[in-house]
Structure formats: structure tokens, C-alpha cells
Design a protein around this motif. Structure first.
Motif, PDB file in Angstrom:
ATOM      1  N   HIS A   1     -13.492  -9.520   2.447  1.00 50.41           N
ATOM      2  CA  HIS A   1     -12.593  -8.486   1.931  1.00 50.41           C
ATOM      3  C   HIS A   1     -13.339  -7.553   0.972  1.00 50.41           C
ATOM      4  O   HIS A   1     -13.082  -6.343   0.943  1.00 50.41           O
TER       5      HIS A   1
ATOM      6  N   LYS B   1     -15.181  -5.156   3.199  1.00 46.55           N
ATOM      7  CA  LYS B   1     -14.265  -4.284   3.924  1.00 46.55           C
ATOM      8  C   LYS B   1     -13.685  -3.194   3.031  1.00 46.55           C
ATOM      9  O   LYS B   1     -13.556  -2.031   3.439  1.00 46.55           O
ATOM     10  N   TYR B   2     -13.333  -3.564   1.801  1.00 46.64           N
ATOM     11  CA  TYR B   2     -12.636  -2.618   0.924  1.00 46.64           C
ATOM     12  C   TYR B   2     -13.543  -2.013  -0.150  1.00 46.64           C
ATOM     13  O   TYR B   2     -13.072  -1.249  -0.998  1.00 46.64           O
TER      14      TYR B   2
ATOM     15  N   TRP C   1      -6.896  -6.541  -0.717  1.00 44.09           N
ATOM     16  CA  TRP C   1      -7.349  -5.159  -0.542  1.00 44.09           C
ATOM     17  C   TRP C   1      -7.415  -4.380  -1.852  1.00 44.09           C
ATOM     18  O   TRP C   1      -8.074  -3.352  -1.939  1.00 44.09           O
ATOM     19  N   TYR C   2      -6.731  -4.860  -2.877  1.00 48.93           N
ATOM     20  CA  TYR C   2      -6.687  -4.148  -4.153  1.00 48.93           C
ATOM     21  C   TYR C   2      -7.725  -4.750  -5.108  1.00 48.93           C
ATOM     22  O   TYR C   2      -8.224  -5.860  -4.887  1.00 48.93           O
TER      23      TYR C   2
ATOM     24  N   LYS D   1       0.848  -1.194   0.000  1.00 50.89           N
ATOM     25  CA  LYS D   1       0.000   0.000   0.000  1.00 50.89           C
ATOM     26  C   LYS D   1       0.883   1.243   0.000  1.00 50.89           C
ATOM     27  O   LYS D   1       2.009   1.199   0.469  1.00 50.89           O
TER      28      LYS D   1
END
Length: 266
Positions: free
Chosen positions: A175, A178-179, A152-153, A114
Motif C-alpha cells: 500500500h 501504491k499510494y 490509502w490515507y 475517498k
């Protein structure tokens, strides 16, 4: 309420103990257990050949299969070639170790630092990941045994890699919540290549959101987004939580939508 169409699993760390005692305690209630091999160092943390032989015996006794979460303390997409080579060697060693057990798939993290890199940085990451995967492929009889996990991406970033090498996908729906990624879009992107789902609660009221908790902590609207794709999914859904309370809460939440959930029996 409908009959669940998917196979149901959870992790090998529900009780604060080693993998084998966990499988012995919970294996009878599930179709599959996710064997957590998050660490590769020291060598002793990887299950021994005798451990894997015992797991194979338990699978026959309990009528279950396994999936293996590969180590996350190595980086197959690292900028340094030596680190990619070391990561591939480690992953090959773990995959070989489980060769005698009924493993349906191996879950792989393609790590990215990140914050989100520039377009040129994304292309460099994809190239590094491609070279890392090329180092890993010789260990695989079937590349689809390895599923790249959504992290996360944006999942779009590894679509070409999955298609190029014939890999599969582990869709972590927690995920996605969350993202802020679109679950429906991920299923459109990858379709039948999604042969494992990780499922866990996410409390988006917290900053940052807390995940890998009971499904009961997920807001109703987000819970519906998670449940919708499961209604037609026939592969394995793994409750990726790490204690008994979160597991039982998640089973109770699933039982609101699906029949044949082993609620509160573990």
C-alpha cells in the motif's frame, strides 16, 4: 545474501478452497498463516467453533501460528453510531471465536471514505474511530493484539489513536508503494508497534497501480524500498497474495535477498 531475520507467512487463500484445506497444503512451509475473514455476513462465512478447533490442532501438527484479518464489510469508524456499535459487536464476535487458536494478532481496517476529507473531516473521522475503538476494547485482553493496517490515507492520521489505546500497527508495504507513502517514515512513526508487515507486489506502470500481485511485478527501485526494512525486522512478514503463481513468484523474489525462503515448494 543474508539469513532472513523475520518470521514468514502467507494467506489462507492460495488455493481456491476454504481456510482449512489451504492451511493443510501450505502450513508446513511457513511460520504463520493469515486467516482471511474479510466478510462477516452471513454468519456462516465466519469459521465455526469446530473449524477453529481444527485450526488449533493443525497449528500444533505443523508448528505454526495465525494472524486474523478482521472483516472489512463493517466500519468501526463510520459516522453513524449504530454502524460503529454493530461493527464493534461483529469484531468482538470474531475475536472471541478465535480465542482457542494460537493467534498472534488481529488486523483491523479503519475505513475512510475517498477523497481525502478536509481538516475538520479528518478530525471527525478520528473522533468516530476513537468511539468505535472504545466499543471494541472490552473484548481485548491486550489492545496490542489489534493492529491498525496502513491503507490509502496517510498513516500519520491514526498515530494518536494507536498511542492512546495501546494498539499495534500492520504496515502494508505494498500500500505504501501504491499510494506513494514513505516506508522509512512509517517505521520512524511507529517503531516497535509495527508487529506485522503485509508484503505484495505492485505494478505502478498501470493506472491505477495494481497490487496484491507477485513481488516480481514491482519495479527494481520500489522493490529495494520494500526490502530495506526487512533486513532488520524480526516479527512476521506476510505475503498477502491470493494465488499460487503470485506466491511462488514472491518467494523467488525474496530468495534473491534472503536465505531460508521456501521457494517453489508449496
Amino acid at each position: 545474501m543474508m539469513q532472513r531475520p523475520f518470521r514468514l507467512g502467507t494467506t489462507s487463500f492460495i488455493y481456491p478452497d476454504h481456510i482449512i484445506p489451504n492451511v493443510q497444503k501450505i502450513g508446513a512451509f511457513f511460520d504463520e498463516i493469515e486467516l482471511l475473514v474479510f466478510e462477516s455476513k452471513p454468519e456462516a462465512v465466519i469459521p465455526s467453533r469446530d473449524n477453529v478447533k481444527e485450526l488449533a490442532e493443525l497449528s500444533r501438527d505443523l508448528d505454526l501460528t495465525y494472524n486474523v484479518h478482521l472483516p472489512t464489510d463493517i466500519n468501526l469508524s463510520a459516522p453513524d453510531h449504530r454502524l460503529r456499535r454493530d461493527a464493534a459487536d461483529t469484531l468482538k464476535r470474531v475475536i472471541e471465536r478465535f480465542s482457542i487458536a494460537p493467534v498472534t494478532r488481529f488486523t483491523l481496517h479503519l475505513e475512510m471514505d475517498k477523497p481525502m476529507p478536509s481538516q475538520s473531516g479528518i478530525e471527525a473521522w478520528q473522533n468516530n474511530a476513537r468511539q468505535g475503538i472504545e466499543l471494541l476494547l472490552p473484548a481485548l485482553e491486550d489492545p496490542a493484539m489489534v493492529g491498525v493496517e496502513t491503507l490509502w490515507y496517510p498513516p500519520d492520521l491514526f498515530k494518536d489513536l494507536v498511542n492512546e489505546f495501546g494498539l499495534s500497527v500492520c504496515a502494508d508495504l505494498g500500500h505504501h508503494i501504491k499510494y506513494g507513502y514513505d516506508i522509512h517514515r512509517t517505521f520512524e512513526l511507529f517503531g516497535p508497534k509495527i508487529n506485522l508487515i503485509h508484503l505484495h507486489g505492485v505494478d505502478t506502470r498501470l493506472k491505477p497501480p495494481k497490487d496484491h500481485i507477485g513481488l516480481d511485478k514491482t519495479a527494481p527501485g520500489e522493490f529495494r524500498k520494500i526490502m530495506d526494512p526487512l533486513k532488520h525486522y524480526t516479527e512476521t512478514v506476510c505475503l498477502e497474495v491470493f494465488n499460487l503463481a503470485d506466491l511462488q513468484a514472491s518467494l523467488a523474489a525474496l530468495a534473491q535477498t534472503f536465505k531460508n525462503i521456501p521457494c517453489n515448494r508449496c
